[in-house]
Design a protein around this motif. Sequence first.
Motif, PDB file in Angstrom:
ATOM      1  N   PRO A  60       0.546  -1.308  -0.114  1.00 27.08           N
ATOM      2  CA  PRO A  60       0.411   0.064   0.097  1.00 27.08           C
ATOM      3  C   PRO A  60       0.846   1.342   0.101  1.00 27.08           C
ATOM      4  N   GLU A  61       1.803   1.002   0.856  1.00 26.79           N
ATOM      5  CA  GLU A  61       2.638   2.718   0.408  1.00 26.79           C
ATOM      6  C   GLU A  61       3.160   3.135  -1.089  1.00 26.79           C
ATOM      7  N   ASP A  62       3.741   1.633  -1.552  1.00 20.95           N
ATOM      8  CA  ASP A  62       4.209   2.643  -2.937  1.00 20.95           C
ATOM      9  C   ASP A  62       2.827   2.591  -3.904  1.00 20.95           C
ATOM     10  N   LEU A  63       1.194   1.982  -3.500  1.00 18.84           N
ATOM     11  CA  LEU A  63       0.240   2.146  -4.440  1.00 18.84           C
ATOM     12  C   LEU A  63       0.496   3.745  -4.071  1.00 18.84           C
ATOM     13  N   PHE A  64       0.007   4.564  -2.446  1.00 17.27           N
ATOM     14  CA  PHE A  64       0.131   5.604  -2.620  1.00 17.27           C
ATOM     15  C   PHE A  64       0.749   6.722  -2.814  1.00 17.27           C
ATOM     16  N   GLU A  65       2.354   6.276  -2.885  1.00 17.90           N
ATOM     17  CA  GLU A  65       2.870   7.110  -3.327  1.00 17.90           C
ATOM     18  C   GLU A  65       3.130   7.156  -4.395  1.00 17.90           C
ATOM     19  N   ASP A  66       2.398   6.025  -5.733  1.00 17.40           N
ATOM     20  CA  ASP A  66       2.091   6.422  -7.118  1.00 17.40           C
ATOM     21  C   ASP A  66       0.842   7.495  -7.371  1.00 17.40           C
ATOM     22  N   ILE A  67      -0.064   7.185  -6.641  1.00 21.09           N
ATOM     23  CA  ILE A  67      -1.010   7.990  -6.409  1.00 21.09           C
ATOM     24  C   ILE A  67      -0.642   9.643  -6.003  1.00 21.09           C
ATOM     25  N   HIS A  68       0.432   9.913  -5.443  1.00 18.03           N
ATOM     26  CA  HIS A  68       1.324  11.120  -4.817  1.00 18.03           C
ATOM     27  C   HIS A  68       1.766  11.973  -5.890  1.00 18.03           C
ATOM     28  N   ASN A  69       2.554  10.960  -6.169  1.00 17.28           N
ATOM     29  CA  ASN A  69       3.298  11.386  -7.720  1.00 17.28           C
ATOM     30  C   ASN A  69       2.481  11.798  -9.031  1.00 17.28           C
ATOM     31  N   ALA A  70       1.652  11.318  -9.042  1.00 19.10           N
ATOM     32  CA  ALA A  70       0.878  11.370 -10.234  1.00 19.10           C
ATOM     33  C   ALA A  70       0.342  12.349  -9.487  1.00 19.10           C
ATOM     34  N   LEU A  71      -0.450  12.610  -8.709  1.00 19.59           N
ATOM     35  CA  LEU A  71      -1.139  14.391  -9.076  1.00 19.59           C
ATOM     36  C   LEU A  71      -0.209  14.834  -8.577  1.00 19.59           C
ATOM     37  N   THR A  72       0.878  15.107  -8.418  1.00 18.40           N
ATOM     38  CA  THR A  72       1.882  16.295  -8.175  1.00 18.40           C
ATOM     39  C   THR A  72       2.711  15.888  -9.706  1.00 18.40           C
ATOM     40  N   GLN A  73       2.642  15.308 -10.114  1.00 16.85           N
ATOM     41  CA  GLN A  73       3.665  15.543 -11.753  1.00 16.85           C
ATOM     42  C   GLN A  73       2.301  16.730 -12.815  1.00 16.85           C
ATOM     43  N   SER A  74       0.545  16.352 -12.372  1.00 12.03           N
ATOM     44  CA  SER A  74      -0.502  16.413 -13.329  1.00 12.03           C
ATOM     45  C   SER A  74      -0.269  18.311 -12.420  1.00 12.03           C
ATOM     46  N   GLY A  75      -0.014  18.435 -11.924  1.00 16.39           N
ATOM     47  CA  GLY A  75      -0.071  19.758 -11.017  1.00 16.39           C
ATOM     48  C   GLY A  75      -1.122  20.084 -10.141  1.00 16.39           C
TER      49      GLY A  75
END
Length: 387
Positions: free
Chosen positions: A369-384
């Motif tokens: 789950p930590e990897d999955l949350f990080e993935d969502i967080h990264n994508a939110l950041t990357q998209s602005g």
Amino acid sequence: MKIDTKLSHIGRSTAQSMQSVSPPLVRTSTVVFPNLKVFKDSYSETVFESPRYGRSGTQTSFELQSAMAELEEAETCIATSCGLSAITAVLSSNSKSGAHVLINSGVYGPTEKFCTTELKKNGVECEFFDHNASVKSLIRPNTSIIFIEVPASITMELFDIREICEEAHKHNVPVACDSSWGTPIFFKPHSLGVDISIHAATKYINGHSDAMLGLITGSYKSLEPIREWCNNYGSHVSPDSCWLALRGLRTLSIRMQHHQRSTLKIVKKLQTLPQMLKIFYPPLSSGKQLELWETQFTGSAGPFTVELCSCSEIEFTEFIDSLKLFSLGTSWGGFESLVMPAIPHHLRNKAVMPDEGRLVRFHIGLEDPEDLFEDIHNALTQSGILS
Ligand SMILES: *Cc1c(COP(=O)(O)O)cnc(C)c1O
């Protein structure tokens, strides 16, 4: 036997004669009989429960059906080619021209489509009710079945199943329930009064995103018209899919515990982000919905929906495309995480969209789950969207 013990021991009755742990995969079209008596006797057995002709099943589908009946604490089970075919068999066999059918709004899109196209063509009136409607006042003399899906797809509303069943039974109306999300691990529809329980076994029961299957459970009496309909319409289930589902079933309980733990961790972290306007997930609900959650389910599964803050089409596209661990695809219930932009059918029909945000459906798979949350967080950041 407790459910975990059952999962290891059910559906293995034909394994013994093969001296194997798992039952054999039996593929056949023609069933051959050792003598005339056995041939004749096969016609006194219930179709879909003993070998007669490949179309109505082989030892492999009978093993899965008996396993599922035991898990659902029901008398019998019918396997069908996919979840939707199980739903359409239940609805068609329980409604004839002139009948009135009650269905909750927010059901799985293709279920709703079947009602508004095929059932309508057959002269059946389908009425959709929402979670705070009083079903009691909606039942008519020609109501032939009540169909509920809990939780509703995408928006995840719950319904008072016990009350709906009580009212329905006063008028001799059967209640069918799409129980796919809860699985037999977290949800016991028959103990709440449901007559016919349906599972898209394509999802968690098979659990590996590599087979399509539907399962229907209930009493012999409740399933009799469905069995007849399936037989007359040439309904068939692949023994290969049944074999895969039986194999998937062995680990259903440990998979569900993992899906539940990870999903709860992730939704709690998502709740702390102001970009998540709302999270549709029954354990996070409140009031009457939470009460229904606590009294009808013993655990929660991996699909949930978020309402994302308003953002541009470019940002939204960037967010979805930047996710690395979530594959973009419909469906859920496999070992893998998925994401899908979602517009619920009933909202589309009523032209009411949630305030301003966009709905995104996630399925939390068996990854960390930590990897999955990080993935969502990264994508939110990357998209602005998250800065
Ligand atoms: C996927 C799904 C179905 C349909 O199952 P298929 O095997 O894909 O036909 C039915 N009900 C629900 C709730 C589903 O999510």
